[in-house]
Write an enzyme that holds these catalytic residues in place. Sequence first.
Site, PDB file in Angstrom:
ATOM      1  N   LYS A 188       0.847  -1.334  -0.143  1.00 25.56           N
ATOM      2  CA  LYS A 188       0.051   0.151   0.014  1.00 25.56           C
ATOM      3  C   LYS A 188       0.800   1.135  -0.125  1.00 25.56           C
ATOM      4  O   LYS A 188       1.556   1.673   1.057  1.00 25.56           O
ATOM      5  CB  LYS A 188      -0.908   0.069   1.261  1.00 25.56           C
ATOM      6  CG  LYS A 188      -1.912   1.195   1.011  1.00 25.56           C
ATOM      7  CD  LYS A 188      -2.339   1.893   2.196  1.00 25.56           C
ATOM      8  CE  LYS A 188      -1.515   3.009   2.563  1.00 25.56           C
ATOM      9  NZ  LYS A 188      -1.703   4.348   1.742  1.00 25.56           N
ATOM     10  N   GLU A 264      10.474   1.395  10.071  1.00 26.67           N
ATOM     11  CA  GLU A 264      11.380   2.215   9.786  1.00 26.67           C
ATOM     12  C   GLU A 264      10.853   3.666  10.073  1.00 26.67           C
ATOM     13  O   GLU A 264       9.899   3.980   9.100  1.00 26.67           O
ATOM     14  CB  GLU A 264      12.257   2.214   8.401  1.00 26.67           C
ATOM     15  CG  GLU A 264      13.364   3.117   8.536  1.00 26.67           C
ATOM     16  CD  GLU A 264      14.047   3.154   7.065  1.00 26.67           C
ATOM     17  OE1 GLU A 264      14.120   2.348   6.422  1.00 26.67           O
ATOM     18  OE2 GLU A 264      14.464   4.436   6.812  1.00 26.67           O
ATOM     19  N   CYS A 298      14.037  10.610   6.221  1.00 24.88           N
ATOM     20  CA  CYS A 298      14.056  10.199   7.461  1.00 24.88           C
ATOM     21  C   CYS A 298      15.542  10.429   8.020  1.00 24.88           C
ATOM     22  O   CYS A 298      15.869  10.435   9.289  1.00 24.88           O
ATOM     23  CB  CYS A 298      13.517   8.823   7.539  1.00 24.88           C
ATOM     24  SG  CYS A 298      14.151   7.575   6.282  1.00 24.88           S
ATOM     25  N   GLU A 396      11.265  15.789  14.818  1.00 33.10           N
ATOM     26  CA  GLU A 396      11.428  15.353  13.453  1.00 33.10           C
ATOM     27  C   GLU A 396      10.703  16.464  12.756  1.00 33.10           C
ATOM     28  O   GLU A 396       9.386  16.362  12.596  1.00 33.10           O
ATOM     29  CB  GLU A 396      11.086  13.900  12.848  1.00 33.10           C
ATOM     30  CG  GLU A 396      11.381  14.004  11.494  1.00 33.10           C
ATOM     31  CD  GLU A 396      11.007  12.457  10.973  1.00 33.10           C
ATOM     32  OE1 GLU A 396       9.966  11.862  11.495  1.00 33.10           O
ATOM     33  OE2 GLU A 396      12.000  11.678  10.376  1.00 33.10           O
TER      34      GLU A 396
HETATM   35  P1  NDP Z   1       2.336   8.819   7.916  1.00 30.57           P
HETATM   36  O1  NDP Z   1       2.880   7.635   9.035  1.00 30.57           O
HETATM   37  O2  NDP Z   1       0.915   8.979   8.077  1.00 30.57           O
HETATM   38  O3  NDP Z   1       2.390   7.761   6.367  1.00 30.57           O
HETATM   39  C1  NDP Z   1       3.206   6.902   6.132  1.00 30.57           C
HETATM   40  C2  NDP Z   1       2.448   5.566   5.508  1.00 30.57           C
HETATM   41  O4  NDP Z   1       1.499   5.199   6.064  1.00 30.57           O
HETATM   42  C3  NDP Z   1       1.554   6.208   4.301  1.00 30.57           C
HETATM   43  O5  NDP Z   1       1.439   5.094   3.273  1.00 30.57           O
HETATM   44  C4  NDP Z   1       0.171   6.347   4.690  1.00 30.57           C
HETATM   45  O6  NDP Z   1      -0.891   6.411   3.958  1.00 30.57           O
HETATM   46  C5  NDP Z   1       0.098   5.267   5.793  1.00 30.57           C
HETATM   47  N1  NDP Z   1      -0.827   5.277   6.947  1.00 30.57           N
HETATM   48  C6  NDP Z   1      -1.414   6.554   7.514  1.00 30.57           C
HETATM   49  N2  NDP Z   1      -2.083   6.265   8.406  1.00 30.57           N
HETATM   50  C7  NDP Z   1      -2.135   4.961   8.587  1.00 30.57           C
HETATM   51  C8  NDP Z   1      -2.606   3.934   9.518  1.00 30.57           C
HETATM   52  N3  NDP Z   1      -3.602   4.397  10.495  1.00 30.57           N
HETATM   53  N4  NDP Z   1      -2.485   2.843   9.527  1.00 30.57           N
HETATM   54  C9  NDP Z   1      -1.509   2.080   8.391  1.00 30.57           C
HETATM   55  N5  NDP Z   1      -1.094   2.984   7.544  1.00 30.57           N
HETATM   56  C10 NDP Z   1      -1.090   4.115   7.568  1.00 30.57           C
HETATM   57  O7  NDP Z   1       3.000   9.763   7.699  1.00 30.57           O
HETATM   58  P2  NDP Z   1       2.652  11.445   7.287  1.00 30.57           P
HETATM   59  O8  NDP Z   1       2.423  11.153   5.713  1.00 30.57           O
HETATM   60  O9  NDP Z   1       1.474  11.894   8.087  1.00 30.57           O
HETATM   61  O10 NDP Z   1       3.943  12.102   7.528  1.00 30.57           O
HETATM   62  C11 NDP Z   1       3.867  12.578   8.924  1.00 30.57           C
HETATM   63  C12 NDP Z   1       5.213  12.594   9.525  1.00 30.57           C
HETATM   64  O11 NDP Z   1       5.702  11.333   9.497  1.00 30.57           O
HETATM   65  C13 NDP Z   1       6.151  13.706   8.633  1.00 30.57           C
HETATM   66  O12 NDP Z   1       6.317  14.568   9.098  1.00 30.57           O
HETATM   67  C14 NDP Z   1       7.603  12.851   9.113  1.00 30.57           C
HETATM   68  O13 NDP Z   1       7.977  13.314  10.208  1.00 30.57           O
HETATM   69  C15 NDP Z   1       7.199  11.149   9.220  1.00 30.57           C
HETATM   70  N6  NDP Z   1       7.335  10.559   8.167  1.00 30.57           N
HETATM   71  C16 NDP Z   1       8.696   9.556   8.138  1.00 30.57           C
HETATM   72  C17 NDP Z   1       8.821   8.673   6.926  1.00 30.57           C
HETATM   73  C18 NDP Z   1      10.203   8.132   7.179  1.00 30.57           C
HETATM   74  O14 NDP Z   1      10.758   8.099   6.047  1.00 30.57           O
HETATM   75  N7  NDP Z   1      10.578   7.632   8.277  1.00 30.57           N
HETATM   76  C19 NDP Z   1       8.288   8.830   5.915  1.00 30.57           C
HETATM   77  C20 NDP Z   1       6.987   9.885   5.791  1.00 30.57           C
HETATM   78  C21 NDP Z   1       6.827  10.514   6.891  1.00 30.57           C
HETATM   79  P3  NDP Z   1      -1.309   7.648   3.527  1.00 30.57           P
HETATM   80  O15 NDP Z   1      -0.403   8.524   2.811  1.00 30.57           O
HETATM   81  O16 NDP Z   1      -2.106   7.114   2.082  1.00 30.57           O
HETATM   82  O17 NDP Z   1      -2.116   8.432   4.193  1.00 30.57           O
END
Ligand code: NDP
Length: 500
Positions: A188, A264, A298, A396
């Site tokens: 996903k 991660e 990240c 972060e």
């Molecule tokens: P999320 O953790 O919400 O998104 C990451 C993934 O998880 C996306 O595919 C998202 O889907 C999915 N997701 C969201 N909610 C759920 C849930 N309840 N259950 C399962 N999967 C879910 O990150 P955000 O996009 O909200 O970003 C917020 C913060 O997260 C950023 O500011 C950053 O600090 C951190 N982040 C860290 C990353 C890394 O590489 N370690 C990558 C991205 C974010 P969808 O986008 O379709 O909602």
Amino acid sequence: MNKPLTRLSPPAEPREFGFFLDGRAVPAGERSLIERRSPAHDVPVTRIPHCTQDDLDAAVAAARRAFDDRRWSGLSGAARAGVLLKAGALIRERAEEIAYFETLENGKPIAQARGEVAGCADMFEYASGLARSLHGDSFNNLGDGMFGIVTREPVGVVGLITPWNFPFLILCERVPYILASGCTIVAKPSEVTSASTLLLAGILTEAGLPDGCMNVVTGPGSSIGQGMIEHMDIDMLSFTGSTGVGRRCVEAAARSNFKKLGLELGGKNPQIVFADADLEDAADGVAFGIAFNTGQCCVSGSRLIVERSVADRFAAMVQAKLERVRIGDPLDESTQVGAITTEAQNATILGYLRKGQEEGARLLCGGTIPDLGAGRFIGPAIFTDVTRDMSIVRDEIFGPVLTILPFDTLDEAVEIANDTIYGLAASVWSQDIDKALTVTRRVRAGRFWVNTTLAGGPELPLGGFKQSGWGREAGMYGVEEYTQVKSVHVEIGKRRHWGA
Ligand code: NDP
């Protein structure tokens, strides 16, 4: 579609994708569509289906069938390697198409996207060798009557949730290794950056991956993602994203089937610069480490910890680099920093820029909003006069915002570097190898760079210490993560009877 002859521009019409089930793309049909607008150009570029829980269940069932009948795990490592190698070649053939959609949906510069796609092909090629070299162990030291065999077996159906910052790279740091182990996948992608994942699913089928081994469901994290983490028939979940959703994964695993987790999560990564470093190199690395992918990374080096005797001079050197960074249309080959991917992330970054100043930090440069006609852009920012309790130092931000803290001794540098809930990555800059290695030993981070940053290849594993996550991806470690170990005890000769 390879190397364009003319300058790229956004498409006249958005491209519509189906989701991917059991070896074929399924058009949206009655399902609603999620439209993605380019964060740099603010025009619609892609449309994907809003999948339902039934679609997710169908995808998990397809992956389950494909795993249980051994159509993939039952093949030899050599046969699996053949598919992965072919996939690598196809990624190279279609690199321009993948990079184009990556840039359109994410906002990253096209030159960077091309580099990432080439790296992804390399990961498939490297992982093909691992499919052949994955092996267990044997124990010939149990006495003449007993022989022990340890096998590594694929975990089963893997759910893969990936974020929007490196949609293709993070995917390819996982998929070839998961497939090398013999597992099957339900992926996903983030709803805002799904195109490259859907393109990869098609490529894998073309490369000869049996139907059902790679499925992609599209839609929001709150419904499809949540459905995945709670699913009773997913054996392992690999999640990359925020620490908050990572915590939900742990809770959902405990509530459902105790699925194995790979996580991660976030990072607040130190860049430790000693006065004896090659400061020109270090300044370039620090500027790159915070501006790359607009800091939406990240492993971005967001905390500069610099020896006090050179702190002011070094800050000026980084500032000079950042002020010359070319921010602009990510479809322009010369652009170094593109757009902020989502409106929510843009608001988060701007919020921290405000908060930093309210908390008393000094904005040395950046934080500007260049007017490029359309889209969301932020100039890379540096904060000085910061203290360790400020939110800009602790949280972060996931944006191009660097904070600077000075240190006087190595012990103090290590102590500041470790003063975070995270432990994803770190960099150290010094020409004294003893000093640099001492720091790599004492700072708690899963990934380290010495006199460089954000470098790497498929050989070395990725993952974090502390609240940055669990497990490792990539390299042989990454393949083994998707296996479980079985012990087989073999009695040799006549059994010594227990019963009369
Ligand atoms: P999320 O953790 O919400 O998104 C990451 C993934 O998880 C996306 O595919 C998202 O889907 C999915 N997701 C969201 N909610 C759920 C849930 N309840 N259950 C399962 N999967 C879910 O990150 P955000 O996009 O909200 O970003 C917020 C913060 O997260 C950023 O500011 C950053 O600090 C951190 N982040 C860290 C990353 C890394 O590489 N370690 C990558 C991205 C974010 P969808 O986008 O379709 O909602």
